[in-house]
Write a protein that holds these residues in place. Structure first.
Motif, PDB file in Angstrom:
ATOM      1  N   GLU A 101       0.764  -1.350  -0.041  1.00 56.59           N
ATOM      2  CA  GLU A 101       0.201   0.167   0.125  1.00 56.59           C
ATOM      3  C   GLU A 101       0.964   1.189  -0.216  1.00 56.59           C
ATOM      4  OE1 GLU A 101      -2.825   1.865  -0.132  1.00 56.59           O
ATOM      5  OE2 GLU A 101      -3.134  -0.151  -0.293  1.00 56.59           O
ATOM      6  N   GLU A 102       2.029   0.900   0.846  1.00 55.31           N
ATOM      7  CA  GLU A 102       2.504   2.751   1.068  1.00 55.31           C
ATOM      8  C   GLU A 102       3.506   2.886  -0.547  1.00 55.31           C
ATOM      9  OE1 GLU A 102       5.663   1.890   3.749  1.00 55.31           O
ATOM     10  OE2 GLU A 102       3.902   1.976   5.530  1.00 55.31           O
ATOM     11  N   GLU A 103       4.235   1.409  -0.998  1.00 57.64           N
ATOM     12  CA  GLU A 103       5.096   1.419  -2.545  1.00 57.64           C
ATOM     13  C   GLU A 103       3.384   2.082  -3.511  1.00 57.64           C
ATOM     14  OE1 GLU A 103       7.253   1.707  -5.111  1.00 57.64           O
ATOM     15  OE2 GLU A 103       7.666   0.956  -3.316  1.00 57.64           O
ATOM     16  N   ARG A 104       2.771   1.931  -3.103  1.00 57.71           N
ATOM     17  CA  ARG A 104       1.272   2.003  -4.734  1.00 57.71           C
ATOM     18  C   ARG A 104       1.079   4.219  -3.671  1.00 57.71           C
ATOM     19  NH1 ARG A 104      -3.579  -1.177  -3.737  1.00 57.71           N
ATOM     20  NH2 ARG A 104      -2.129  -2.417  -4.620  1.00 57.71           N
ATOM     21  N   GLU A 105       1.082   4.712  -2.432  1.00 65.62           N
ATOM     22  CA  GLU A 105       0.278   5.788  -2.512  1.00 65.62           C
ATOM     23  C   GLU A 105       2.295   6.890  -3.146  1.00 65.62           C
ATOM     24  OE1 GLU A 105      -0.274   6.266   1.800  1.00 65.62           O
ATOM     25  OE2 GLU A 105      -1.612   5.269   1.302  1.00 65.62           O
ATOM     26  N   GLN A 106       3.441   5.615  -3.108  1.00 67.64           N
ATOM     27  CA  GLN A 106       4.121   6.705  -2.629  1.00 67.64           C
ATOM     28  C   GLN A 106       3.844   7.053  -5.093  1.00 67.64           C
ATOM     29  OE1 GLN A 106       7.546   4.480  -2.039  1.00 67.64           O
ATOM     30  NE2 GLN A 106       7.766   5.123   0.023  1.00 67.64           N
ATOM     31  N   ARG A 107       3.728   5.663  -5.851  1.00 65.32           N
ATOM     32  CA  ARG A 107       4.106   5.674  -6.983  1.00 65.32           C
ATOM     33  C   ARG A 107       2.926   6.685  -7.188  1.00 65.32           C
ATOM     34  NH1 ARG A 107       3.489  -0.238  -9.003  1.00 65.32           N
ATOM     35  NH2 ARG A 107       5.292  -1.006  -7.743  1.00 65.32           N
ATOM     36  N   LEU A 108       1.735   7.022  -7.220  1.00 66.50           N
ATOM     37  CA  LEU A 108       0.752   8.088  -7.189  1.00 66.50           C
ATOM     38  C   LEU A 108       0.963   9.395  -6.943  1.00 66.50           C
ATOM     39  CD1 LEU A 108      -2.766   6.447  -5.777  1.00 66.50           C
ATOM     40  CD2 LEU A 108      -1.850   6.409  -8.114  1.00 66.50           C
ATOM     41  N   GLN A 120       4.794  10.436  -6.937  1.00 69.33           N
ATOM     42  CA  GLN A 120       5.226  10.309  -7.926  1.00 69.33           C
ATOM     43  C   GLN A 120       4.512  11.103  -9.419  1.00 69.33           C
ATOM     44  OE1 GLN A 120       7.845   7.299  -8.658  1.00 69.33           O
ATOM     45  NE2 GLN A 120       9.267   8.015  -6.356  1.00 69.33           N
ATOM     46  N   LYS A 121       3.337  10.189  -9.658  1.00 68.61           N
ATOM     47  CA  LYS A 121       3.129  10.032 -10.926  1.00 68.61           C
ATOM     48  C   LYS A 121       1.859  11.783 -10.947  1.00 68.61           C
ATOM     49  CE  LYS A 121      -0.739   8.240 -13.599  1.00 68.61           C
ATOM     50  NZ  LYS A 121      -1.781   6.869 -14.066  1.00 68.61           N
ATOM     51  N   GLU A 122       1.477  12.063  -9.921  1.00 70.59           N
ATOM     52  CA  GLU A 122       0.854  13.569  -9.435  1.00 70.59           C
ATOM     53  C   GLU A 122       1.844  14.513  -9.906  1.00 70.59           C
ATOM     54  OE1 GLU A 122      -1.214  13.362  -6.148  1.00 70.59           O
ATOM     55  OE2 GLU A 122      -2.647  11.778  -6.866  1.00 70.59           O
ATOM     56  N   GLN A 123       3.447  14.243  -9.318  1.00 72.23           N
ATOM     57  CA  GLN A 123       4.064  15.489  -9.486  1.00 72.23           C
ATOM     58  C   GLN A 123       4.763  15.038 -10.911  1.00 72.23           C
ATOM     59  OE1 GLN A 123       7.135  14.062  -6.815  1.00 72.23           O
ATOM     60  NE2 GLN A 123       5.949  14.973  -5.119  1.00 72.23           N
ATOM     61  N   LEU A 124       4.996  14.260 -11.416  1.00 73.21           N
ATOM     62  CA  LEU A 124       4.695  14.198 -12.894  1.00 73.21           C
ATOM     63  C   LEU A 124       4.399  15.090 -13.703  1.00 73.21           C
ATOM     64  CD1 LEU A 124       6.870  10.815 -12.946  1.00 73.21           C
ATOM     65  CD2 LEU A 124       7.629  13.175 -13.609  1.00 73.21           C
ATOM     66  N   THR A 125       2.927  15.081 -13.569  1.00 77.55           N
ATOM     67  CA  THR A 125       2.042  15.562 -14.078  1.00 77.55           C
ATOM     68  C   THR A 125       1.624  17.057 -13.932  1.00 77.55           C
ATOM     69  OG1 THR A 125      -0.119  14.848 -12.488  1.00 77.55           O
ATOM     70  CG2 THR A 125       0.632  13.203 -14.637  1.00 77.55           C
ATOM     71  N   ASN A 126       1.902  17.871 -13.006  1.00 78.26           N
ATOM     72  CA  ASN A 126       1.545  18.349 -12.083  1.00 78.26           C
ATOM     73  C   ASN A 126       2.981  19.761 -12.774  1.00 78.26           C
ATOM     74  OD1 ASN A 126      -0.282  18.295 -11.213  1.00 78.26           O
ATOM     75  ND2 ASN A 126       0.545  18.246  -9.204  1.00 78.26           N
TER      76      ASN A 126
END
Length: 65
Positions: A50-57, A59-65
């Motif tokens: 779950e922590e790994e999934r949250e980190q990926r989300l 990172q994904k949000e940071q890349l799209t911003n």
């Protein structure tokens, strides 16, 4: 003599049954303890996923911003 057998034979038979009962109890307790550790390890693993999934989300949000 009880039923034509010495009394110590009956005591010996009782101890054999008692020993079997205690071995069964110990085996059952060991299974329960093992089950507890397996469940705990599984919860740790699921938390890590779950922590790994949250980190990926994040990172994904940071890349799209």
């Amino acid at each position: 003599m009880i039923f034509g057998m010495p009394w110590w034979i009956f005591v010996l038979i009782l101890f054999i049954f008692f020993s079997g009962y205690m071995a069964f109890r110990a085996m059952r307790a060991e299974k329960e303890l093992e089950k507890h550790y397996i469940e705990r390890d599984g919860q740790v693993y699921m938390k890590r996923i779950e922590e790994e999934r949250e980190q990926r989300l994040k990172q994904k949000e940071q890349l799209t911003n």
